[in-house]
Design a protein around this motif. Structure first.
Motif, PDB file in Angstrom:
ATOM      1  N   ILE A  63       0.829  -1.035   0.039  1.00 19.86           N
ATOM      2  CA  ILE A  63      -0.168  -0.092  -0.049  1.00 19.86           C
ATOM      3  C   ILE A  63       0.729   1.182  -0.102  1.00 19.86           C
ATOM      4  O   ILE A  63       1.810   1.328   0.962  1.00 19.86           O
ATOM      5  CB  ILE A  63      -0.786   0.089   1.386  1.00 19.86           C
ATOM      6  N   ASP A  64       0.738   2.255  -1.090  1.00 19.74           N
ATOM      7  CA  ASP A  64       1.275   3.399  -1.089  1.00 19.74           C
ATOM      8  C   ASP A  64       0.275   4.613  -0.110  1.00 19.74           C
ATOM      9  O   ASP A  64      -0.763   4.890  -0.739  1.00 19.74           O
ATOM     10  CB  ASP A  64       1.607   3.982  -2.358  1.00 19.74           C
ATOM     11  N   PRO A  68      -3.651   5.420  -1.586  1.00 15.33           N
ATOM     12  CA  PRO A  68      -3.862   4.107  -1.239  1.00 15.33           C
ATOM     13  C   PRO A  68      -5.229   3.521  -2.065  1.00 15.33           C
ATOM     14  O   PRO A  68      -5.634   2.563  -2.104  1.00 15.33           O
ATOM     15  CB  PRO A  68      -4.702   4.355   0.098  1.00 15.33           C
ATOM     16  N   GLY A  69      -5.827   4.630  -2.889  1.00 14.97           N
ATOM     17  CA  GLY A  69      -6.934   4.313  -4.021  1.00 14.97           C
ATOM     18  C   GLY A  69      -6.310   3.451  -5.093  1.00 14.97           C
ATOM     19  O   GLY A  69      -6.982   2.684  -5.809  1.00 14.97           O
ATOM     20  N   SER A  75      -6.240  -1.591   1.007  1.00 16.06           N
ATOM     21  CA  SER A  75      -6.580  -0.648   1.609  1.00 16.06           C
ATOM     22  C   SER A  75      -7.956  -0.776   2.512  1.00 16.06           C
ATOM     23  O   SER A  75      -8.008  -0.506   3.787  1.00 16.06           O
ATOM     24  CB  SER A  75      -6.640   0.497   0.883  1.00 16.06           C
ATOM     25  N   GLU A  76      -8.866  -1.166   1.949  1.00 18.49           N
ATOM     26  CA  GLU A  76      -9.993  -1.232   2.687  1.00 18.49           C
ATOM     27  C   GLU A  76      -9.894  -2.468   3.960  1.00 18.49           C
ATOM     28  O   GLU A  76     -10.699  -2.077   4.751  1.00 18.49           O
ATOM     29  CB  GLU A  76     -11.334  -1.756   1.671  1.00 18.49           C
ATOM     30  N   LYS A  77      -9.187  -3.421   3.544  1.00 10.31           N
ATOM     31  CA  LYS A  77      -9.019  -4.334   4.806  1.00 10.31           C
ATOM     32  C   LYS A  77      -8.287  -3.645   5.823  1.00 10.31           C
ATOM     33  O   LYS A  77      -8.601  -4.083   7.007  1.00 10.31           O
ATOM     34  CB  LYS A  77      -8.221  -5.632   4.221  1.00 10.31           C
ATOM     35  N   ILE A 111      -9.199   6.993  -0.812  1.00 11.34           N
ATOM     36  CA  ILE A 111      -9.708   5.959  -1.860  1.00 11.34           C
ATOM     37  C   ILE A 111     -10.933   6.665  -2.518  1.00 11.34           C
ATOM     38  O   ILE A 111     -11.351   6.516  -3.824  1.00 11.34           O
ATOM     39  CB  ILE A 111     -10.078   4.898  -0.926  1.00 11.34           C
ATOM     40  N   ASP A 112     -11.759   7.753  -1.824  1.00 12.34           N
ATOM     41  CA  ASP A 112     -12.987   8.170  -2.237  1.00 12.34           C
ATOM     42  C   ASP A 112     -12.682   9.281  -3.208  1.00 12.34           C
ATOM     43  O   ASP A 112     -13.291   9.482  -4.431  1.00 12.34           O
ATOM     44  CB  ASP A 112     -13.725   8.924  -1.065  1.00 12.34           C
ATOM     45  N   ARG A 113     -11.650   9.996  -3.012  1.00 15.73           N
ATOM     46  CA  ARG A 113     -11.115  11.071  -4.242  1.00 15.73           C
ATOM     47  C   ARG A 113     -10.888  10.245  -5.492  1.00 15.73           C
ATOM     48  O   ARG A 113     -11.377  10.977  -6.516  1.00 15.73           O
ATOM     49  CB  ARG A 113      -9.890  11.639  -3.517  1.00 15.73           C
ATOM     50  N   LYS A 114     -10.157   9.274  -5.284  1.00 10.97           N
ATOM     51  CA  LYS A 114      -9.563   8.475  -6.658  1.00 10.97           C
ATOM     52  C   LYS A 114     -10.935   8.181  -7.297  1.00 10.97           C
ATOM     53  O   LYS A 114     -11.005   8.056  -8.359  1.00 10.97           O
ATOM     54  CB  LYS A 114      -8.630   7.337  -6.121  1.00 10.97           C
ATOM     55  N   ALA A 115     -11.862   7.363  -6.298  1.00 13.60           N
ATOM     56  CA  ALA A 115     -13.006   6.966  -7.257  1.00 13.60           C
ATOM     57  C   ALA A 115     -13.849   7.860  -7.798  1.00 13.60           C
ATOM     58  O   ALA A 115     -14.549   7.794  -8.813  1.00 13.60           O
ATOM     59  CB  ALA A 115     -13.944   5.990  -5.982  1.00 13.60           C
TER      60      ALA A 115
END
Length: 183
Positions: A63-64, A68-69, A75-77, A111-115
């Protein structure tokens, strides 16, 4: 014993963690790793979850934390385990609750920003109709009830569904069945 010490002993015996009552851990703003997820990971996680030890089958090198996205599943784990209080494990050095919450929140935000930047995973695969969909389409378009079970071979299941695109292969036998049904 002082009143404060008696209160702390009572809380411990009652099962309430001391940090829930403003006990021992330092607040987030004064914590040395506050605001820097990499510092939190380096201090509390990387000793066990590295390429050499791989405790729990996980290494933080997958994971970076700057993105993290890029590895959302891993990352979610991590986020789930940190939010549940499972990591760092009992008996291991732990930051205060606010620091762990900030780590999970920063990973979730990334993660949300990437999504949000790429909300669509792509166009859906083109797929054929299932037997049921074919019968419903003929009924809706031509007002005919067709017994497709006698005309078409059964649909294959993919992940226990009959309408998954990857399981709906088009074979010569199937094409012949659709031509026969159309005639």
């Amino acid at each position: 014993m002082t009143t404060r010490l008696l209160a702390a002993v009572g809380l411990v015996l009652a099962g309430t963690p001391c940090w829930a009552q403003g006990g021992a851990p330092a607040p987030l703003a004064s914590h040395p790793a506050a605001g820097d997820p990499q510092a939190v990971v380096d201090r509390y996680c990387a000793g066990c979850h590295n390429d050499r030890r791989r405790s729990g089958g996980f290494s933080w090198t997958t994971i970076d934390l700057a993105d993290p996205g890029a590895t959302p599943v891993e990352s979610e784990k991590v986020i789930r385990r940190v939010r549940a209080g499972l990591m760092p494990p009992a008996g291991a050095p732990r930051p205060d609750r606010e620091t762990l919450t900030a780590l999970a929140a920063s990973m979730e935000d990334a993660i949300d920003r990437k999504a949000a930047a790429a909300p669509f995973a792509g166009a859906p695969e083109l797929r054929r109709l299932t037997r049921t969909e074919y019968a419903n389409s003929i009924r809706a378009l031509l007002d005919l009830d067709v017994d497709v079970a006698a005309l078409l071979p059964p649909d294959q299941l993919g992940r226990n569904f009959d309408n998954m695109a990857e399981a709906m292969a088009i074979t010569p036998t199937l094409v012949q069945g659709y031509v026969r049904a159309a005639s």
